[in-house]
Design a protein around this motif. Structure first.
Motif, short mmCIF file in Angstrom:
data_model
loop_
_atom_site.label_atom_id
_atom_site.label_comp_id
_atom_site.label_asym_id
_atom_site.label_seq_id
_atom_site.Cartn_x
_atom_site.Cartn_y
_atom_site.Cartn_z
N ARG A 1 -14.23 12.40 2.41
CA ARG A 1 -14.86 11.44 3.35
C ARG A 1 -14.23 11.83 5.01
O ARG A 1 -14.70 11.67 5.75
CB ARG A 1 -13.91 9.91 2.68
CG ARG A 1 -14.65 8.79 3.87
CD ARG A 1 -13.76 7.83 4.17
NE ARG A 1 -12.89 7.16 2.11
CZ ARG A 1 -13.61 6.15 2.00
NH1 ARG A 1 -14.62 5.17 2.78
NH2 ARG A 1 -13.56 5.75 0.54
N PHE B 1 -19.55 7.10 1.48
CA PHE B 1 -18.66 6.97 0.48
C PHE B 1 -17.58 5.89 0.27
O PHE B 1 -17.34 5.78 -1.20
CB PHE B 1 -17.15 7.81 1.20
CG PHE B 1 -17.54 9.10 1.82
CD1 PHE B 1 -17.08 9.81 0.88
CD2 PHE B 1 -18.17 9.11 3.05
CE1 PHE B 1 -17.16 11.52 1.04
CE2 PHE B 1 -18.82 10.68 2.98
CZ PHE B 1 -18.08 11.77 2.40
N LEU C 1 -11.99 12.52 -2.38
CA LEU C 1 -13.08 12.06 -2.22
C LEU C 1 -12.59 10.91 -1.06
O LEU C 1 -12.78 11.68 0.00
CB LEU C 1 -13.80 10.39 -2.73
CG LEU C 1 -14.67 10.26 -2.55
CD1 LEU C 1 -15.88 10.48 -3.15
CD2 LEU C 1 -14.55 8.48 -3.06
#
Length: 527
Positions: A399, A341, A395
């Motif tokens: 994650r 990530f 994101l």
């Protein structure tokens, strides 16, 4: 809203189709499912759908017979057929009946399937608009404007003269300054129609007609866009636009509990530049993946700048993840996911995030059946995963979600560990007793009720060598004992479970350093 029925004999395929599409978002209503043509016709007794999605090969009544029957009842129905690649010749018969789309199951991705549905929906919408041709100009003008604006963002109108002429007919003056705003909503409980109505309501409140010239319209994906134009040159439109776009976000949150991200394009002056402006606005809005949602994203701003091309090709290793999981390496796995990530954050590539997320999800859902004997629980977990993942917006959310999901898997495995160690002990005892019989990884893992992959990795962790290495070593140890007698080397191999004399001799020498006959000679010399 257009009604849809799915006809497919495999439940998992029906589930996949049902779950991969946000039906309300694209203006469709899934009203039923059937396992074959006969069930589908019975379902249609309660009302014909607008769109029929059907497999070709099915028991009882196949897709070809179903399509022929449906066509005789409802000639205007839109049909999407599904088939395997090897069945294409068979599918040609169905195509003769006038299907709208043909999709290969193995190649079918959510985006491709959604595009096929939107194409069919567009055809239905156009037909309905044609039926309202007798409506008053006041009623039809918004429809014509929406079609014109969609044609512009799709690039269907490429000539400046054509764009100007159509705009003039619709009473839309050539702008000196124009911007396109794309409004992207987070996953919400509201349906497709309600979400659009909420946005229109807030836009009308925030932007007063005598201050702004604007047009609100949905794109083919059902997301709302606003075209702002200013007929005066040297306008300071953009600063005011950003200010009131933030107000729009605030009002959507307060009034409807909706979280919106707004992407604003660069400035343009020609109608034919709207395609590029739309791409800019959508791309800007998608940056919520990295910058967070609930804010205005302006194309060309410093924060919108993405890093240049990365020299190193980026991909994840499912095999490496599986190895860490089977080795109970929780810390190493978490570090690996953090690194994945971290690299995604550095690249700021939305499409790459979607691809990697899908690969991680596939790895996760592949591992669970290996470590759980409850098939129903695993199926429910997979459904939960798909549902939860579809609602993630950034994101950081992805994650956190994947780290939590893999931690849950590792905790489950650690909970099973002590009981499964006993299974490995049972396996070694079985091998020591029945080494002379045919024993495969599949048979021994089934014997102790563990999946093949999980058993193989757990066996190596506990015993220190692979199942095959252990089995071979036990057989060779037994062979060494038998070689002290007068049996032929080939017969000794058969007695310990290695039927091929040449292979037995090769394996024996690899492990002991000498051939069976040389080993026998050494034993006799020492005696």
């Amino acid at each position: 809203m257009h009604r849809v029925i799915i006809v497919e004999d495999e439940f998992i395929v029906r589930y996949g189709i049902r779950s991969m599409i946000d039906w309300e978002k694209i203006g469709l209503q899934l009203v039923g499912e059937a396992a074959n043509g006969k069930e589908a016709l019975e379902l249609m007794n309660d009302g014909m759908p607008d769109i029929l999605i059907t497999d070709i090969k099915m028991p009882v009544m196949d897709g070809i017979a179903l399509i022929a029957e449906v066509r005789s009842i409802s000639p205007e129905i839109k049909i999407i057929i599904l088939s395997n690649l090897e069945d294409f010749q068979y599918a040609k018969e169905a195509i003769k009946h006038g299907v709208s789309e043909y999709l290969i199951k193995s190649d079918m991705m959510p985006r491709d399937f959604e595009q096929a549905l939107l194409k069919v929906k567009e055809s239905l919408d156009a037909a309905r608009k044609g039926q309202t041709a007798g409506a008053s100009p006041a009623q039809t003008e918004p429809m014509h404007k929406e079609k014109f604006l969609n044609d512009l963002i799709e690039g269907s109108i490429s000539q400046a003269d054509e764009g100007g002429q159509q705009a003039e007919k619709l009473g839309m003056a050539q702008p000196h300054t124009a911007y396109l705003m794309h409004i992207s909503l987070n996953a919400a409980e509201q349906g497709y129609t309600e979400r659009q109505a909420s946005i229109r309501h807030i836009v009308e409140q925030v932007w007063v007609e005598d201050q702004w010239r604007y047009e609100v319209f949905p794109d083919k994906q059902g997301e709302m866009n606003v075209l702002f134009t200013d007929p005066a040159p040297d306008s300071s439109l953009i600063s005011l636009l950003v200010q009131q776009a933030n107000e729009c976000i605030s009002q959507l949150s307060k009034t409807f509990k909706l979280t919106a991200t707004i992407g604003i394009s660069g400035r343009f002056r020609e109608w034919t530049d709207m395609k590029e402006a739309y791409a800019q606005a959508v791309k800007a809005a998608k940056q919520k993946m990295f910058l967070g949602s609930g804010r205005v994203m302006l194309h060309g701003s410093v924060e919108m700048q993405t890093p240049g091309a990365q020299a190193e090709h980026f991909k994840i290793s499912s095999h490496q993840i599986q190895s860490m999981v089977y080795a109970f390496q929780t810390r190493e796995l978490m570090e690996y996911l953090q690194d994945v990530f971290g690299q995604l954050a550095a690249r700021r590539d939305v499409e790459l995030v979607h691809i990697v997320s899908l690969e991680l999800l596939m790895t996760l859902t592949t591992l669970w059946p290996d470590v759980s004997n409850d098939a129903q629980q695993v199926l429910q977990l997979k459904k939960q995963y798909f549902d939860e993942l579809s609602k993630l917006e950034t994101l950081e959310q992805s994650r956190g979600w994947f780290i939590q999901a893999f931690e849950a898997l590792m905790q489950h495995m650690n909970g099973m560990y002590h009981s499964d160690r006993n299974s490995i002990i049972k396996a070694t005892q079985y091998i020591q007793q029945y080494y002379h019989q045919e024993i495969s990884l599949q048979s021994i893992s089934s014997l102790v009720h563990l999946s093949k992959n999980y058993f193989a990795n757990l066996f190596k962790k506990e015993v220190g060598e692979s199942f095959l290495e252990y089995l071979t070593r036990i057989r060779i140890e037994k062979a060494k004992s038998l070689l002290t007698g007068d049996l032929k080397a080939g017969d000794v191999g058969s007695l310990v479970g290695i039927q091929d004399p040449k292979y037995f001799s090769k394996v024996f020498k690899k492990i002991t350093g000498v051939s069976p006959s040389e080993y026998r000679q050494l034993i006799r010399e020492h005696d």
